[in-house]
Motif scaffolding. Structure first.
Motif, PDB file in Angstrom:
ATOM      1  N   LYS A 255      -2.577   1.646   6.691  1.00 27.64           N
ATOM      2  CA  LYS A 255      -1.268   2.301   6.639  1.00 27.64           C
ATOM      3  C   LYS A 255      -0.163   1.390   6.117  1.00 27.64           C
ATOM      4  O   LYS A 255       0.724   1.809   5.377  1.00 27.64           O
ATOM      5  CB  LYS A 255      -0.893   2.826   8.028  1.00 27.64           C
ATOM      6  N   ARG A 256      -0.166   0.141   6.532  1.00 29.19           N
ATOM      7  CA  ARG A 256       0.925  -0.766   6.164  1.00 29.19           C
ATOM      8  C   ARG A 256       0.537  -1.489   4.874  1.00 29.19           C
ATOM      9  O   ARG A 256      -0.355  -2.324   4.864  1.00 29.19           O
ATOM     10  CB  ARG A 256       1.185  -1.759   7.292  1.00 29.19           C
ATOM     11  N   LYS A 257       1.233  -1.129   3.787  1.00 27.85           N
ATOM     12  CA  LYS A 257       0.851  -1.606   2.458  1.00 27.85           C
ATOM     13  C   LYS A 257       1.953  -2.480   1.871  1.00 27.85           C
ATOM     14  O   LYS A 257       3.147  -2.163   2.011  1.00 27.85           O
ATOM     15  CB  LYS A 257       0.600  -0.427   1.522  1.00 27.85           C
TER      16      LYS A 257
ATOM     17  N   GLY B 182       3.830   4.874  -0.415  1.00 28.68           N
ATOM     18  CA  GLY B 182       4.247   4.383   0.898  1.00 28.68           C
ATOM     19  C   GLY B 182       4.072   2.890   1.063  1.00 28.68           C
ATOM     20  O   GLY B 182       3.844   2.390   2.170  1.00 28.68           O
TER      21      GLY B 182
ATOM     22  N   ASP C 194      -1.719  -4.195   6.347  1.00 29.91           N
ATOM     23  CA  ASP C 194      -3.133  -3.825   6.419  1.00 29.91           C
ATOM     24  C   ASP C 194      -3.797  -3.878   5.047  1.00 29.91           C
ATOM     25  O   ASP C 194      -4.986  -4.171   4.945  1.00 29.91           O
ATOM     26  CB  ASP C 194      -3.282  -2.386   6.950  1.00 29.91           C
TER      27      ASP C 194
ATOM     28  N   VAL D  28      -7.931   0.568   9.134  1.00 29.46           N
ATOM     29  CA  VAL D  28      -6.516   0.951   9.081  1.00 29.46           C
ATOM     30  C   VAL D  28      -5.910   0.389   7.798  1.00 29.46           C
ATOM     31  O   VAL D  28      -6.034  -0.810   7.513  1.00 29.46           O
ATOM     32  CB  VAL D  28      -5.754   0.417  10.306  1.00 29.46           C
TER      33      VAL D  28
ATOM     34  N   GLU E  93      -6.298   5.174   0.879  1.00 27.26           N
ATOM     35  CA  GLU E  93      -6.010   5.988   2.066  1.00 27.26           C
ATOM     36  C   GLU E  93      -6.914   7.216   2.131  1.00 27.26           C
ATOM     37  O   GLU E  93      -7.364   7.627   3.206  1.00 27.26           O
ATOM     38  CB  GLU E  93      -4.541   6.415   2.070  1.00 27.26           C
TER      39      GLU E  93
ATOM     40  N   ASN F 275      -3.305   5.165  -3.041  1.00 30.08           N
ATOM     41  CA  ASN F 275      -3.494   6.533  -2.569  1.00 30.08           C
ATOM     42  C   ASN F 275      -4.973   6.831  -2.354  1.00 30.08           C
ATOM     43  O   ASN F 275      -5.354   7.502  -1.384  1.00 30.08           O
ATOM     44  CB  ASN F 275      -2.915   7.522  -3.587  1.00 30.08           C
TER      45      ASN F 275
END
Length: 353
Positions: free
Chosen positions: A58-60, A106, A170, A56, A331, A328
């Protein structure tokens, strides 16, 4: 020193079982074998880092370590030291290059005051994460940039900040701000990679030929005056480093101990990564080299770390811009591993051998 010692002791290599499982899945995806190349290599690393074939990311968060350098008084930059404060203010206004590219990726951005010489005002003064070791380092052309105790304090500050975000993040990214920091980074890289000052020193803020020669001479002087011991990374950091570079090294060590991936930005961040790797070689397993900087010593520093950067865009800004862009791709690598079908899942015939 206890926090640093405990962190170093907690760092181990990637999970080989998860890497093997990821390899088996990636080998069977509906495409010619390893057709997405280094994106698949990255997916393999992310599985090993996380210990899972469903990592995972997602939380950067990109942490901007900020600090000033006494060597800036020697004229190694086209910008004055007041720009450090001004640029930190721009981070909080959300208008710096890192902010723009982090939003696109993000990612959140936070700023850590590791050793800013000037005074922050307004929202920045309240929102900055306060870990100031001193108001800038000393001029390393005259003696050590900092004491050994200060170097340890700065390393531990980087670890502490990373640990504070452990439950919210993450994927970490490195960033920095500090006028004169390519000079300190050049000295660190020269010392740890066994390079001459000329081979490790680049144009930084856009120096002309005459200014570059002066900068090289200053790096040479700093190395000659301080005689940093390459076998002792703390000695190198203390004698020719910067508080924000130490903070980055601590952040990398902290992320590795937490078994979280960390995207390393450009030349200055890579100097911090070198210090971290010399303290704990296994921490390189958790580093993702974002891009190839235009700075002269960056390739040698990456080679010393055994890292091949994801991007080559002629960047020479630093400040987290390369880390934001590379997030990017991180991900994307996870998406390939977790969302793309295998031949069996998609009922697609495999190639004949």
């Amino acid at each position: 020193m206890e926090l640093l010692d405990n962190t170093l002791a907690a760092i181990t290599r990637q999970d080989q079982t998860a890497r093997h499982q990821a390899q088996e899945r990636l080998d069977q995806l509906i495409m010619p074998h390893w057709a997405l190349g280094r994106l698949m290599d990255l997916a393999l690393d992310l599985a090993g880092i996380s210990g899972s074939i469903t990592p995972v990311v997602k939380r950067k968060l990109i942490l901007v370590m900020a600090g000033d350098h006494g060597v800036a008084a020697s004229g190694v930059s086209r910008f004055g030291q007041e720009v450090t404060v001004q640029m930190v203010q721009s981070y909080f206004a959300g208008v710096a290059g890192c902010n723009v590219l982090a939003r696109q990726a993000g990612a959140k951005v936070a700023v850590v005051d590791m050793g800013i010489a000037g005074e922050l005002t307004g929202a920045a003064a309240d929102l900055v994460i306060k870990r100031k070791v001193a108001r800038g380092t000393a001029d390393f052309t005259r003696g050590p940039a900092m004491t050994r105790d200060q170097a340890i304090q700065a390393l531990e500050a980087g670890i502490e900040v990373t640990q504070a975000f452990a439950d919210e993040v993450d994927l970490f990214g490195t960033a920095e701000m500090g006028i004169g920091n390519t000079t300190s980074s050049s000295a660190i890289v020269a010392a740890l990679c066994g390079l001459s000052a000329a081979a490790a020193t680049g144009r930084g803020s856009g120096l002309n030929d005459e200014q570059l020669e002066r900068k090289i001479a200053i790096v040479e002087q700093g190395l000659a005056v301080n005689q940093p011991v390459a076998a002792d990374p703390l000695d190198v950091l203390a004698k020719v480093g910067g508080f924000e570079i130490a903070g980055i090294a601590g952040q990398i060590l902290g992320a590795a101990a937490l078994r979280k991936p960390i995207v390393v930005d450009g030349f200055i961040s890579t100097a911090g990564a070198l210090v971290a790797a010399k303290l704990a070689p296994a921490c390189t397993d958790f580093m993702i080299a974002s891009h190839r900087s235009m700075e002269r010593g960056h390739l040698a520093a990456l080679a010393e770390l055994g890292k091949e950067p994801l991007l080559d865009l002629n960047f020479r800004l630093g400040e987290g811009t390369g880390a934001a862009m590379a997030m990017n791709l991180v991900e994307g690598a996870v998406a390939i591993l977790t969302e793309m079908a295998t031949f069996a899942e998609a009922a697609v015939s495999q190639a004949t051998r």
